[in-house]
Motif scaffolding. Structure first.
Motif, PDB file in Angstrom:
ATOM      1  N   ARG A 181      16.484  15.444 -20.268  1.00  0.00           N
ATOM      2  CA  ARG A 181      17.120  15.181 -18.976  1.00  0.00           C
ATOM      3  C   ARG A 181      16.086  15.314 -17.868  1.00  0.00           C
ATOM      4  O   ARG A 181      15.103  16.021 -18.009  1.00  0.00           O
ATOM      5  N   GLY A 182      16.356  14.671 -16.763  1.00  0.00           N
ATOM      6  CA  GLY A 182      15.488  14.767 -15.602  1.00  0.00           C
ATOM      7  C   GLY A 182      15.378  13.416 -14.925  1.00  0.00           C
ATOM      8  O   GLY A 182      16.161  12.504 -15.195  1.00  0.00           O
ATOM      9  N   GLN A 183      14.389  13.305 -14.036  1.00  0.00           N
ATOM     10  CA  GLN A 183      14.188  12.078 -13.292  1.00  0.00           C
ATOM     11  C   GLN A 183      12.769  11.570 -13.492  1.00  0.00           C
ATOM     12  O   GLN A 183      11.817  12.348 -13.513  1.00  0.00           O
ATOM     13  N   VAL A 184      12.661  10.271 -13.638  1.00  0.00           N
ATOM     14  CA  VAL A 184      11.364   9.606 -13.728  1.00  0.00           C
ATOM     15  C   VAL A 184      11.336   8.472 -12.718  1.00  0.00           C
ATOM     16  O   VAL A 184      12.369   8.099 -12.156  1.00  0.00           O
ATOM     17  N   GLY A 185      10.156   7.902 -12.481  1.00  0.00           N
ATOM     18  CA  GLY A 185       9.996   6.890 -11.448  1.00  0.00           C
ATOM     19  C   GLY A 185      10.131   5.456 -11.910  1.00  0.00           C
ATOM     20  O   GLY A 185      10.122   4.547 -11.097  1.00  0.00           O
ATOM     21  N   SER A 186      10.260   5.239 -13.226  1.00  0.00           N
ATOM     22  CA  SER A 186      10.383   3.865 -13.725  1.00  0.00           C
ATOM     23  C   SER A 186      10.992   3.876 -15.126  1.00  0.00           C
ATOM     24  O   SER A 186      11.012   4.896 -15.807  1.00  0.00           O
ATOM     25  N   TYR A 187      11.469   2.698 -15.528  1.00  0.00           N
ATOM     26  CA  TYR A 187      11.981   2.571 -16.889  1.00  0.00           C
ATOM     27  C   TYR A 187      10.857   2.739 -17.915  1.00  0.00           C
ATOM     28  O   TYR A 187      11.093   3.197 -19.024  1.00  0.00           O
ATOM     29  N   TYR A 188       9.649   2.373 -17.512  1.00  0.00           N
ATOM     30  CA  TYR A 188       8.500   2.562 -18.398  1.00  0.00           C
ATOM     31  C   TYR A 188       8.288   4.049 -18.680  1.00  0.00           C
ATOM     32  O   TYR A 188       8.070   4.441 -19.825  1.00  0.00           O
ATOM     33  N   GLN A 189       8.355   4.889 -17.648  1.00  0.00           N
ATOM     34  CA  GLN A 189       8.205   6.329 -17.848  1.00  0.00           C
ATOM     35  C   GLN A 189       9.321   6.875 -18.730  1.00  0.00           C
ATOM     36  O   GLN A 189       9.091   7.741 -19.565  1.00  0.00           O
TER      37      GLN A 189
END
Length: 73
Positions: A39-47
């Motif tokens: 879980r969490g947040q990333v900056g792109s679908y690639y990440q």
């Protein structure tokens, strides 16, 4: 011999920390009997995909639930 949950947890956290595409992100990983939730947040679908691929390579992971949210910067 299967890895203990503590050992698996350490390996999962190391795998995320070693991935340059997602290093420094605050991601939470939970594991129990080979089932992993991230879980969490990333900056792109690639990440998001890179995090998933890193975790799937860890020995002992049998199932992965990717709940990462993409938040564009």
């Amino acid at each position: 011999m299967p890895a203990t949950n503590d050992h698996l947890q350490q390996n999962l956290e190391s795998a995320l920390g070693d991935n340059p595409y997602i290093a420094g992100r605050r991601l939470r990983v939970e594991s129990s009997a080979g089932r992993v939730i991230v879980r969490g947040q990333v900056g792109s679908y690639y990440q998001k995909q890179m995090a998933q691929e890193s975790l799937l390579r860890v020995e002992g992971v049998e199932e992965l639930e990717n709940q990462l949210e993409v938040h564009w910067a």
